[in-house]
Scaffold this motif. Structure first.
Motif, PDB file in Angstrom:
ATOM      1  N   VAL A  63      -0.467   4.131  13.887  1.00  0.00           N
ATOM      2  CA  VAL A  63      -1.118   4.035  12.086  1.00  0.00           C
ATOM      3  C   VAL A  63      -0.707   4.984  10.705  1.00  0.00           C
ATOM      4  O   VAL A  63      -0.569   4.380  10.052  1.00  0.00           O
ATOM      5  N   LEU A  64      -0.389   6.483  11.605  1.00  0.00           N
ATOM      6  CA  LEU A  64       0.213   7.344  10.350  1.00  0.00           C
ATOM      7  C   LEU A  64       1.496   6.757   9.960  1.00  0.00           C
ATOM      8  O   LEU A  64       2.054   7.040   8.822  1.00  0.00           O
ATOM      9  N   ARG A  65       2.423   5.868  11.207  1.00  0.00           N
ATOM     10  CA  ARG A  65       3.468   5.883  10.202  1.00  0.00           C
ATOM     11  C   ARG A  65       3.263   4.890   9.618  1.00  0.00           C
ATOM     12  O   ARG A  65       4.432   3.740   7.914  1.00  0.00           O
ATOM     13  N   GLU A  66       2.781   3.636   9.893  1.00  0.00           N
ATOM     14  CA  GLU A  66       2.289   2.496   8.967  1.00  0.00           C
ATOM     15  C   GLU A  66       1.519   3.069   7.824  1.00  0.00           C
ATOM     16  O   GLU A  66       2.346   2.102   6.991  1.00  0.00           O
ATOM     17  N   TRP A  67       0.871   3.370   7.376  1.00  0.00           N
ATOM     18  CA  TRP A  67       0.146   4.084   6.305  1.00  0.00           C
ATOM     19  C   TRP A  67       1.380   4.987   5.305  1.00  0.00           C
ATOM     20  O   TRP A  67       1.044   4.414   4.169  1.00  0.00           O
ATOM     21  N   PHE A  68       2.555   5.572   5.880  1.00  0.00           N
ATOM     22  CA  PHE A  68       3.207   6.314   5.577  1.00  0.00           C
ATOM     23  C   PHE A  68       4.179   4.663   4.691  1.00  0.00           C
ATOM     24  O   PHE A  68       4.329   5.232   3.523  1.00  0.00           O
ATOM     25  N   PHE A  69       4.089   3.838   5.352  1.00  0.00           N
ATOM     26  CA  PHE A  69       5.639   3.329   4.667  1.00  0.00           C
ATOM     27  C   PHE A  69       5.164   2.520   4.310  1.00  0.00           C
ATOM     28  O   PHE A  69       5.206   2.098   2.643  1.00  0.00           O
ATOM     29  N   LEU A  70       3.800   1.734   3.734  1.00  0.00           N
ATOM     30  CA  LEU A  70       2.634   0.533   2.934  1.00  0.00           C
ATOM     31  C   LEU A  70       2.258   2.199   1.317  1.00  0.00           C
ATOM     32  O   LEU A  70       2.298   1.460   0.595  1.00  0.00           O
ATOM     33  N   VAL A  71       1.638   2.969   1.736  1.00  0.00           N
ATOM     34  CA  VAL A  71       1.662   3.939   0.866  1.00  0.00           C
ATOM     35  C   VAL A  71       2.972   3.960  -0.592  1.00  0.00           C
ATOM     36  O   VAL A  71       2.689   4.265  -1.223  1.00  0.00           O
ATOM     37  N   CYS A  72       3.443   4.494   0.636  1.00  0.00           N
ATOM     38  CA  CYS A  72       5.339   4.736  -0.366  1.00  0.00           C
ATOM     39  C   CYS A  72       5.622   3.675  -0.992  1.00  0.00           C
ATOM     40  O   CYS A  72       6.354   3.134  -2.254  1.00  0.00           O
ATOM     41  N   GLN A  73       5.912   2.573  -0.311  1.00  0.00           N
ATOM     42  CA  GLN A  73       5.659   1.098  -0.779  1.00  0.00           C
ATOM     43  C   GLN A  73       5.149   0.940  -2.042  1.00  0.00           C
ATOM     44  O   GLN A  73       5.438   0.303  -3.257  1.00  0.00           O
ATOM     45  N   ALA A  74       3.591   1.147  -2.185  1.00  0.00           N
ATOM     46  CA  ALA A  74       2.630   0.947  -3.766  1.00  0.00           C
ATOM     47  C   ALA A  74       3.021   2.280  -4.236  1.00  0.00           C
ATOM     48  O   ALA A  74       3.131   1.752  -5.594  1.00  0.00           O
ATOM     49  N   ILE A  75       3.357   3.820  -4.327  1.00  0.00           N
ATOM     50  CA  ILE A  75       3.873   3.828  -5.526  1.00  0.00           C
ATOM     51  C   ILE A  75       5.452   3.710  -5.504  1.00  0.00           C
ATOM     52  O   ILE A  75       5.733   4.008  -7.090  1.00  0.00           O
ATOM     53  N   PHE A  76       6.293   3.421  -5.249  1.00  0.00           N
ATOM     54  CA  PHE A  76       7.449   3.006  -5.871  1.00  0.00           C
ATOM     55  C   PHE A  76       7.034   1.703  -6.359  1.00  0.00           C
ATOM     56  O   PHE A  76       8.195   1.163  -6.760  1.00  0.00           O
ATOM     57  N   ASN A  77       6.164   1.264  -5.847  1.00  0.00           N
ATOM     58  CA  ASN A  77       6.126  -0.292  -6.742  1.00  0.00           C
ATOM     59  C   ASN A  77       6.420  -0.678  -8.498  1.00  0.00           C
ATOM     60  O   ASN A  77       5.214   0.428  -8.578  1.00  0.00           O
ATOM     61  N   PRO A  78       6.577  -0.895  -9.065  1.00  0.00           N
ATOM     62  CA  PRO A  78       7.318  -0.811 -10.271  1.00  0.00           C
ATOM     63  C   PRO A  78       6.199  -0.841 -11.492  1.00  0.00           C
ATOM     64  O   PRO A  78       6.025  -0.681 -12.466  1.00  0.00           O
ATOM     65  N   GLN A  79       5.305  -1.765 -10.559  1.00  0.00           N
ATOM     66  CA  GLN A  79       3.962  -2.809 -11.408  1.00  0.00           C
ATOM     67  C   GLN A  79       3.296  -1.327 -11.708  1.00  0.00           C
ATOM     68  O   GLN A  79       2.198  -1.578 -12.101  1.00  0.00           O
ATOM     69  N   ASN A  80       2.857  -0.364 -10.863  1.00  0.00           N
ATOM     70  CA  ASN A  80       2.092   0.691 -11.067  1.00  0.00           C
ATOM     71  C   ASN A  80       2.436   1.974 -11.864  1.00  0.00           C
ATOM     72  O   ASN A  80       2.292   3.531 -12.195  1.00  0.00           O
ATOM     73  N   ALA A  81       3.734   1.102 -12.437  1.00  0.00           N
ATOM     74  CA  ALA A  81       4.647   2.274 -13.643  1.00  0.00           C
ATOM     75  C   ALA A  81       5.299   3.586 -13.141  1.00  0.00           C
ATOM     76  O   ALA A  81       5.515   3.868 -14.229  1.00  0.00           O
ATOM     77  N   LEU A  82       4.953   3.995 -12.006  1.00  0.00           N
ATOM     78  CA  LEU A  82       5.069   5.469 -12.141  1.00  0.00           C
ATOM     79  C   LEU A  82       6.778   5.440 -12.045  1.00  0.00           C
ATOM     80  O   LEU A  82       7.343   6.237 -12.627  1.00  0.00           O
ATOM     81  N   PHE A  83       7.671   4.229 -11.430  1.00  0.00           N
ATOM     82  CA  PHE A  83       8.766   4.429 -11.113  1.00  0.00           C
ATOM     83  C   PHE A  83       9.038   3.475 -11.104  1.00  0.00           C
ATOM     84  O   PHE A  83       8.472   2.518 -11.204  1.00  0.00           O
ATOM     85  N   VAL A  84      10.696   3.577 -11.969  1.00  0.00           N
ATOM     86  CA  VAL A  84      11.688   2.487 -11.533  1.00  0.00           C
ATOM     87  C   VAL A  84      12.798   2.523 -11.232  1.00  0.00           C
ATOM     88  O   VAL A  84      13.218   2.815 -11.096  1.00  0.00           O
ATOM     89  N   ALA A  85      13.523   0.966 -11.068  1.00  0.00           N
ATOM     90  CA  ALA A  85      14.432   1.189  -9.844  1.00  0.00           C
ATOM     91  C   ALA A  85      15.114   1.145 -11.118  1.00  0.00           C
ATOM     92  O   ALA A  85      15.765   0.625 -12.362  1.00  0.00           O
ATOM     93  N   CYS A  86      16.934   1.681 -10.495  1.00  0.00           N
ATOM     94  CA  CYS A  86      18.463   1.622 -11.342  1.00  0.00           C
ATOM     95  C   CYS A  86      18.691   0.453 -11.730  1.00  0.00           C
ATOM     96  O   CYS A  86      18.403  -0.371 -10.981  1.00  0.00           O
ATOM     97  N   SER A  87      18.869  -0.100 -12.646  1.00  0.00           N
ATOM     98  CA  SER A  87      19.384  -1.208 -13.187  1.00  0.00           C
ATOM     99  C   SER A  87      20.701  -1.859 -12.578  1.00  0.00           C
ATOM    100  O   SER A  87      20.875  -2.997 -11.934  1.00  0.00           O
TER     101      SER A  87
END
Length: 831
Positions: free
Chosen positions: A513-537
């Motif tokens: 479950v911990l491995r799954e949480w890490f994967f899911l929360v990182c996907q959320a953090i780096f999701n451009p819709q959350n405006a925290l990070f942007v992908a390189c062009s």
């Protein structure tokens, strides 16, 4: 008696480099048997006696007297010469104290005899200490001189322990005076004499060991008197080396104790102990290390040099290295040896020692490399056990190499030639408690595994004690917000200990479950819709902080949260499928961003800057560019102009300032625009790792690609053969139809379906760079007794996939197709 003969006789018993009491007791007794049995023979002779009296300060007196003279008269002569009161004197001859009322003839004192004046109990400061050490010396002579066992009420160790107990542990001056009494009494020589006697070796061994142990205890309290202990331990070493040899256990103990004291002791021409005094131990240990390394290269198993010998060698050589470093830059061979310091001869010898040791060390590395390449697993395992201390030895060789011109390059070239073996040493031998920055002085000699190992040791270790770890209960529908709140309010120490995860309304818990949480929360953090990070062009897999993240008032707190999550993911060795932009990586390591660093992040700007720098100076000065020190940026949908320096709008770019313009443009575009975001991310990372210094070194130890592999994992498609090779079966046999069908179905899956199946099975979607062998455990397929209509289930914590014995391949394919759908494969594990 000629003076030369007198000197020879004296040297036999009173050589400064050998124990004055090193007379073999059996030889002593044999000599006694040749003496005339009747004292009348002495009295009848009128020929005067010449004899030698060794006094406490190692000074030797030559005295003459008639055989009929009393010992008391000899005390008077000594007092007249030295000023030592007769009542403070004790004379020892042939293991016995001479009685004052006896004549020299009655005491059987022969011509050219050596007598010892011991136990002077000064009436200044420490009379009890003088009396104690006097009694110790008398007892030693009594034990050595007796032909039969001697009954004693107190052992030498007990008496010596009482003497050491009197040493002040608060007053350095008094402690120094006390130790001078021990030295002046010739106690070390007497104790070694006792150690070499036939029947009293154990008693002396206990006493000397007690003195050494007590010395360490006192030095733990009073570091500033190590200069008083070192000469005493040094004398023990010299005496034992000559009398017992360098393989004697007691000698090795004293040498090692001396090595432990040397780093905290001032050595030099004005000190009691100098570098020439300790350099013989460098030579002695270098010979031992060479021999041990040579033995370890033979086909027979041999453990190689001991860690104690390596550390002792390092301690003895350190003062000379410090002395040479203090004089000049790396010295050249051979012209600089006499010029650079007072220890030119020692520097010359150390230069040769370095080359000899480097040569034998390379032989060991080659042997290791050969066995690694031949994949001889049994021999390779033995070799690794024997090489566990070799990394520390390499560190000491590197330290020596830095003081000689050309030697550091030679050292690193040797390591490069044996890169595989050297990196294997780093991975297997580097410990958290040690400093490994020296390895990264030549990064080319390391590989990914070595750099990853060194960086990971900067992170805390995950603890097995579940009572200390931080617990989180997260609602999947509010994953990011609730995870943020838990992290924000958590005690940092509990986060460093580890995490325990559970999703609301789900029974599953544990590492899966911990491995799954890490994967899911990182996907959320780096999701451009959350405006925290942007992908390189130019590479949508790579992310860097969003300059416009301030649209969320909490954005900086979220960046700190993001730093914690990434540090924890690395700490737990979980690949989360995220890759950092190179510029972001460099800034986290505290490095300056240069033009070449933006080459892939912004190819258009890179090319423009290159053209500005390469243009003809005359064209630039003619204002052909039409540029000023300003930069246009887009912020929240609007464009605005920012000065690159004060009054930048009015400063034209010319041939002289164009480099400054390019540097300022890069700094504003890639550094200042996201400085706050990077700072808070780094602060979150620092919360977990412990301090800014460790955080910077973590990123400096790595190349950008290294962090890619650690965070994202393997870029290669999942290899079914590798998967199969790392899977075991319970209930099924490898030859069963169900197992054959399973691997055939997996082989027919798309790359994405395999990832989903792997995630369903293990909560891992991205494998380590090493593939399946890099996982913490093998994978397992379990046969269940459930209905064949049931879908497969998994226990992700233990990497178990469970399914019944399906009747046909098509039925199994249908079941597996269901769980390899994205919305089903996630969160389907049971525990």
């Amino acid at each position: 008696m000629s003076s030369s003969l007198s000197k020879r006789k004296l040297d036999d018993y009173a050589d400064d480099d050998s124990p004055p009491f090193s007379i073999n007791p059996s030889r002593m007794r044999k000599d006694h048997s040749t003496l005339p049995s009747s004292p009348s023979l002495f009295r009848s002779s009128s020929r005067p006696l010449q004899f030698f009296v060794r006094i406490l300060s190692d000074r030797t007196l030559v005295l003459r007297a008639d055989p009929s003279d009393t010992v008391e008269s000899i005390h008077g002569k000594i007092q007249a010469i030295t000023g030592i009161p007769a009542f403070e004197q004790s004379i020892i001859y042939s293991g016995r104290q001479l009685q004052c009322d006896k004549t020299l003839a009655e005491c059987k004192v022969q011509n050219d005899a050596s007598l010892y004046l011991v136990g002077r109990m000064r009436s200044t400061g420490h009379p009890k200490a003088w009396k104690l050490i006097n009694n110790v010396i008398k007892l030693i002579f009594k034990l050595c001189g007796s032909k039969s066992p001697v009954y004693v009420t107190q052992t030498v160790k007990v008496m010596l322990a009482e003497f050491m107990s009197l040493t002040s542990q608060t007053d350095a001056e008094k402690a120094t005076e006390h130790l001078l009494i021990f030295s002046a009494s010739s106690a070390p020589k007497a104790l070694v004499m006792l150690y070499m006697s036939k029947d009293n070796r154990g008693a002396a061994d206990e006493a000397i060991r007690h003195f050494v142990t007590s010395s360490k205890g006192i030095l733990n309290v009073m570091h500033n008197i190590s200069g008083e202990f070192v000469p005493i331990i040094l004398e023990f070493c010299r005496l034992l080396k000559k009398a017992a040899g360098i393989d004697d256990p007691l000698y090795c103990l004293c040498r090692s104790s001396l090595a432990g004291m040397v780093p905290n002791t001032e050595l030099g021409e004005k000190a009691k102990t100098g570098i020439p005094d300790i350099f013989p131990f460098v030579q002695e240990l270098s010979t031992k290390l060479t021999n041990d390394f040579a033995l370890s290269t033979q086909s027979m198993p041999f453990p190689g040099p001991s860690l104690a010998d390596i550390r002792d060698f390092a301690s003895f050589v350190a003062p000379l290295i410090k002395e040479i470093e203090g004089f000049c830059d790396p010295i050249k061979f051979p012209s600089d040896f006499r010029r650079v310091c007072h220890y030119g001869e020692e520097a010359r010898m150390l230069y040769k020692i370095f080359h000899d040791l480097l040569g034998i060390f390379e032989m060991c590395l080659r042997k290791m490399e050969d066995r690694m390449n031949n994949d001889v697993k049994q021999d390779y395992g033995i070799l690794c056990v024997g090489s566990c201390h070799q990394l520390e030895f390499a560190k000491e060789l590197h330290k020596i190499s830095t003081i000689y011109s050309g030697c550091e390059g030679l050292f690193w070239e040797t390591m490069k030639r044996n890169k595989g073996a050297f990196c294997n040493l780093v991975v297997r031998c580097a410990k958290r408690s040690e400093d490994h920055t020296w390895v990264m002085e030549c990064k080319e000699v390391t590989n990914f595994e070595a750099r990853r190992h060194l960086a990971m040791m900067k992170l805390p270790e995950v603890k097995d004690d579940y009572g200390e770890i931080h617990e989180m209960l997260i609602d999947r529908s509010h994953l990011l917000a609730e995870s943020f709140e838990y992290m924000k309010n958590a005690e940092i120490e509990s986060l460093r200990a580890g995490l325990f995860m559970e999703f609301k309304n789900e029974e599953a818990t544990g590492p899966g479950v911990l491995r799954e949480w890490f994967f899911l929360v990182c996907q959320a953090i780096f999701n451009p819709q959350n405006a925290l990070f942007v992908a390189c062009s130019n590479d949508l897999r790579r992310f860097y902080p969003n300059p416009a993240s301030k649209v969320d008032p909490m954005h900086l707190e979220y960046f700190r949260f993001s730093g914690k999550v990434i540090a924890l993911a690395l700490m737990h060795k979980i690949q989360v499928g995220i890759v950092f932009d190179r510029l972001f990586f460099l800034q986290l390591g505290g490095r300056t961003i240069t033009l070449e660093d933006i080459r892939y992040a912004d190819p258009l700007l890179y090319n423009s800057c290159k053209q500005i720098l390469e243009m003809d100076p005359e064209l630039v000065d003619q204002d052909a560019l039409g540029l000023t020190f300003v930069h246009e940026v887009e912020e929240l949908g609007t464009r605005k102009t920012v000065d690159l320096c004060t009054g930048g709008e009015n400063i034209a770019v010319n041939s002289e300032n164009r480099r400054k313009y390019v540097d300022s443009l890069i700094r504003h575009r890639f550094v200042l625009a996201i400085a706050d975001q990077v700072k808070h991310f780094a602060k979150g990372f620092e919360d977990i790792i412990g301090c800014p210094r460790l955080q910077n070194s973590f990123f400096k130890y790595l190349d950008p690609e290294d962090l890619d592999w650690m965070l994202h994992g393997s870029e290669s498609a999942i290899c079914v053969d590798d998967w199969k090779a790392h899977t075991e079966y319970h209930g099924f046999k490898e030859t069963d139809d169900q197992i054959s069908w399973f691997w055939k179905i997996v082989g027919d899956m798309t790359a994405e379906q395999r990832k989903i199946l792997l995630f369903f099975w293990t909560s891992i979607k991205f494998l380590p760079v090493e593939g399946f062998r890099g996982l913490a455990s093998r994978l397992y397929i379990y046969k269940t007794s459930e209905s064949r209509r049931r879908l497969p289930s998994s226990h992700t914590c233990f990497y178990r996939l469970c399914f019944p014995a399906y009747r046909t391949c098509n039925v199994m394919r249908d079941r597996l197709n269901i769980i390899t759908q994205e919305h089903v494969g996630c969160s389907f594990g049971t525990w």
